[in-house]
Scaffold this motif. Structure first.
Motif, mmCIF file in Angstrom:
data_model
loop_
_atom_site.group_PDB
_atom_site.id
_atom_site.type_symbol
_atom_site.label_atom_id
_atom_site.label_comp_id
_atom_site.label_asym_id
_atom_site.label_seq_id
_atom_site.Cartn_x
_atom_site.Cartn_y
_atom_site.Cartn_z
ATOM 1 N N GLN A 45 28.946 -6.308 -17.362
ATOM 2 C CA GLN A 45 27.912 -5.772 -16.471
ATOM 3 C C GLN A 45 27.558 -4.337 -16.853
ATOM 4 O OE1 GLN A 45 29.775 -6.560 -12.549
ATOM 5 N NE2 GLN A 45 27.806 -7.461 -12.015
ATOM 6 N N ALA A 46 28.576 -3.524 -17.116
ATOM 7 C CA ALA A 46 28.343 -2.122 -17.438
ATOM 8 C C ALA A 46 27.511 -1.980 -18.712
ATOM 9 C CB ALA A 46 29.680 -1.388 -17.581
ATOM 10 N N HIS A 47 27.810 -2.799 -19.708
ATOM 11 C CA HIS A 47 27.086 -2.707 -20.978
ATOM 12 C C HIS A 47 25.627 -3.127 -20.816
ATOM 13 C CE1 HIS A 47 26.474 -2.682 -25.309
ATOM 14 N NE2 HIS A 47 25.923 -3.891 -25.194
ATOM 15 N N ILE A 48 25.417 -4.317 -20.229
ATOM 16 C CA ILE A 48 24.050 -4.815 -20.093
ATOM 17 C C ILE A 48 23.278 -3.994 -19.058
ATOM 18 C CG2 ILE A 48 22.625 -6.796 -19.459
ATOM 19 C CD1 ILE A 48 24.763 -8.606 -20.568
ATOM 20 N N GLY A 49 23.935 -3.679 -17.942
ATOM 21 C CA GLY A 49 23.272 -2.885 -16.916
ATOM 22 C C GLY A 49 22.872 -1.511 -17.414
ATOM 23 N N GLY A 50 23.727 -0.909 -18.245
ATOM 24 C CA GLY A 50 23.399 0.395 -18.813
ATOM 25 C C GLY A 50 22.171 0.331 -19.694
ATOM 26 N N GLU A 51 22.080 -0.716 -20.500
ATOM 27 C CA GLU A 51 20.911 -0.878 -21.364
ATOM 28 C C GLU A 51 19.648 -1.102 -20.550
ATOM 29 O OE1 GLU A 51 18.490 -0.997 -24.595
ATOM 30 O OE2 GLU A 51 20.601 -0.354 -24.512
ATOM 31 N N LEU A 52 19.744 -1.907 -19.511
ATOM 32 C CA LEU A 52 18.583 -2.130 -18.649
ATOM 33 C C LEU A 52 18.138 -0.834 -17.971
ATOM 34 C CD1 LEU A 52 19.600 -5.549 -17.075
ATOM 35 C CD2 LEU A 52 17.506 -5.136 -18.388
ATOM 36 N N ALA A 53 19.093 -0.037 -17.522
ATOM 37 C CA ALA A 53 18.746 1.233 -16.872
ATOM 38 C C ALA A 53 18.061 2.179 -17.852
ATOM 39 C CB ALA A 53 19.999 1.882 -16.294
ATOM 40 N N ALA A 54 18.529 2.206 -19.098
ATOM 41 C CA ALA A 54 17.905 3.058 -20.106
ATOM 42 C C ALA A 54 16.462 2.633 -20.360
ATOM 43 C CB ALA A 54 18.704 3.009 -21.398
ATOM 44 N N ARG A 55 16.240 1.330 -20.454
ATOM 45 C CA ARG A 55 14.882 0.835 -20.678
ATOM 46 C C ARG A 55 14.010 1.092 -19.460
ATOM 47 N NH1 ARG A 55 15.716 -4.897 -24.006
ATOM 48 N NH2 ARG A 55 17.275 -4.088 -25.479
ATOM 49 N N ALA A 56 14.602 0.984 -18.269
ATOM 50 C CA ALA A 56 13.847 1.286 -17.053
ATOM 51 C C ALA A 56 13.418 2.747 -17.026
ATOM 52 C CB ALA A 56 14.679 0.946 -15.825
ATOM 53 N N ALA A 57 14.304 3.637 -17.469
ATOM 54 C CA ALA A 57 13.985 5.066 -17.475
ATOM 55 C C ALA A 57 12.778 5.356 -18.358
ATOM 56 C CB ALA A 57 15.193 5.866 -17.944
ATOM 57 N N ALA A 58 12.636 4.588 -19.438
ATOM 58 C CA ALA A 58 11.513 4.812 -20.352
ATOM 59 C C ALA A 58 10.203 4.295 -19.776
ATOM 60 C CB ALA A 58 11.796 4.125 -21.688
ATOM 61 N N ALA A 59 10.271 3.259 -18.948
ATOM 62 C CA ALA A 59 9.045 2.571 -18.531
ATOM 63 C C ALA A 59 8.707 2.729 -17.057
ATOM 64 C CB ALA A 59 9.172 1.074 -18.846
ATOM 65 N N ILE A 60 9.591 3.313 -16.260
ATOM 66 C CA ILE A 60 9.431 3.276 -14.810
ATOM 67 C C ILE A 60 8.213 4.072 -14.349
ATOM 68 C CG2 ILE A 60 10.840 5.307 -14.229
ATOM 69 C CD1 ILE A 60 12.140 3.368 -12.065
ATOM 70 N N THR A 61 7.570 3.544 -13.303
ATOM 71 C CA THR A 61 6.386 4.193 -12.740
ATOM 72 C C THR A 61 6.748 4.978 -11.485
ATOM 73 O OG1 THR A 61 5.864 2.294 -11.328
ATOM 74 C CG2 THR A 61 4.956 2.287 -13.582
ATOM 75 N N ARG A 66 13.539 11.613 -14.293
ATOM 76 C CA ARG A 66 13.358 12.472 -15.468
ATOM 77 C C ARG A 66 13.061 11.655 -16.724
ATOM 78 N NH1 ARG A 66 18.130 14.847 -13.386
ATOM 79 N NH2 ARG A 66 19.315 13.931 -15.096
ATOM 80 N N HIS A 67 13.052 10.338 -16.577
ATOM 81 C CA HIS A 67 12.874 9.444 -17.737
ATOM 82 C C HIS A 67 13.912 9.732 -18.811
ATOM 83 C CE1 HIS A 67 9.092 7.930 -16.091
ATOM 84 N NE2 HIS A 67 8.770 9.189 -15.805
ATOM 85 N N ASP A 68 15.121 10.039 -18.346
ATOM 86 C CA ASP A 68 16.237 10.360 -19.240
ATOM 87 C C ASP A 68 17.000 9.073 -19.538
ATOM 88 O OD1 ASP A 68 18.598 11.210 -20.441
ATOM 89 O OD2 ASP A 68 18.729 13.034 -19.231
ATOM 90 N N GLU A 69 16.698 8.462 -20.666
ATOM 91 C CA GLU A 69 17.264 7.155 -20.992
ATOM 92 C C GLU A 69 18.780 7.207 -21.171
ATOM 93 O OE1 GLU A 69 15.075 5.185 -24.187
ATOM 94 O OE2 GLU A 69 13.363 6.495 -23.730
ATOM 95 N N GLN A 70 19.259 8.201 -21.883
ATOM 96 C CA GLN A 70 20.701 8.279 -22.139
ATOM 97 C C GLN A 70 21.490 8.522 -20.854
ATOM 98 O OE1 GLN A 70 22.045 7.433 -25.027
ATOM 99 N NE2 GLN A 70 19.944 7.065 -25.713
ATOM 100 N N ARG A 71 20.963 9.390 -20.009
ATOM 101 C CA ARG A 71 21.639 9.676 -18.744
ATOM 102 C C ARG A 71 21.631 8.450 -17.848
ATOM 103 N NH1 ARG A 71 25.654 12.246 -16.258
ATOM 104 N NH2 ARG A 71 25.122 12.930 -14.132
ATOM 105 N N ALA A 72 20.510 7.746 -17.789
ATOM 106 C CA ALA A 72 20.426 6.542 -16.963
ATOM 107 C C ALA A 72 21.415 5.487 -17.445
ATOM 108 C CB ALA A 72 19.005 5.990 -16.990
ATOM 109 N N ARG A 73 21.515 5.326 -18.769
ATOM 110 C CA ARG A 73 22.463 4.362 -19.322
ATOM 111 C C ARG A 73 23.895 4.732 -18.923
ATOM 112 N NH1 ARG A 73 21.056 4.542 -24.172
ATOM 113 N NH2 ARG A 73 20.161 2.474 -24.523
#
Length: 232
Positions: free
Chosen positions: A89-105, A190-197
């Motif tokens: 969960q942590a691995h996949i969820g982290g990746e999803l959060a990073a992608r969300a940070a890049a695309a979130i409205t 902040r659209h901070d992908e690494q931090r969100a991950r």
């Protein structure tokens, strides 16, 4: 059966499976107990068909074993099971959060902020059922924002193995979870992908230890000392 009946029956079997999972993680169904198809169908007031489908699904998940001429028996839940699920969960969820940070409205961020406010209110009022629903919606909204449907689908499947319903009653978890969520919202804004991950991975991994402790107290997971004694 018509085509229109299929989603209804499929949804019903999923509800039955969720009911059985909850009983397993609550300790109501102990390892070695039999789950009787006819008895469960009568208890829930449904036909045996969705119950059978649910039990076969739980067998595929490794929650139950089917014994010839005897039925379905509950398999043990182990500490390793919980740790493994949490790590994935942590691995996949982290990746999803990073992608969300890049695309979130901005609209999605406002939606997440409102969900978190409602979630904290549910925790404060002791409404565990509402808290479980809102927490699920919060994470689902992030997964949708990632715009990676296959990865989000995998995450949804993995989440079935995590007993979400017990987290609101684990001492200290609601406050800790809320802190994680607020840090995650800040990273997303902040659209901070690494931090969100990193925050999401930490959040999902952090639930393993308190969950194991809770399940040991309920007799669902064996304490390590007993497991070690049996191996010796």
């Amino acid at each position: 059966m018509g085509a229109a009946d299929f989603p209804v029956r499929s949804q019903l079997s999923e509800e039955v499976a969720r009911f059985v999972r909850t009983r397993i993680f609550n300790g109501d169904y102990a390892a070695g107990d039999y789950v009787r198809l006819d008895q469960l169908a009568a208890e829930l007031g449904v036909s045996v068909t969705p119950v059978r489908e649910a039990l076969f699904g739980l067998r595929a998940e490794g929650m139950l074993e089917q014994l010839p001429h005897r039925g379905f028996v509950v398999l043990p839940v182990t500490k390793r099971d919980i740790i493994d699920v949490s790590a994935v969960q942590a691995h996949i969820g982290g990746e999803l959060a990073a992608r969300a940070a890049a695309a979130i409205t901005d609209d999605r961020l406002r939606e997440l902020g409102a969900l978190q406010d409602q979630l904290e209110d549910a925790y404060a009022s002791g409404d565990g059922e509402r808290a479980v629903r809102l927490n699920h919606e919060f994470h689902r909204a992030i997964n949708v924002a990632a715009e990676s449907p296959k990865l989000a689908q995998l995450m949804s499947q993995i989440t079935r193995y995590a007993p979400e319903s017990v987290f609101p009653i684990i001492a200290g978890w609601p406050a800790k979870s809320s802190r994680h969520h607020r840090r995650l919202l800040a990273a997303l804004a902040r659209h901070d992908e690494q931090r969100a991950r990193a925050v999401m991975a930490e959040h999902l991994a952090a639930g393993a230890a308190p969950l194991i402790g809770h399940l040991v107290e309920r007799g669902v997971v064996e304490p390590e000392r007993r497991a070690a004694t049996r191996r010796s």
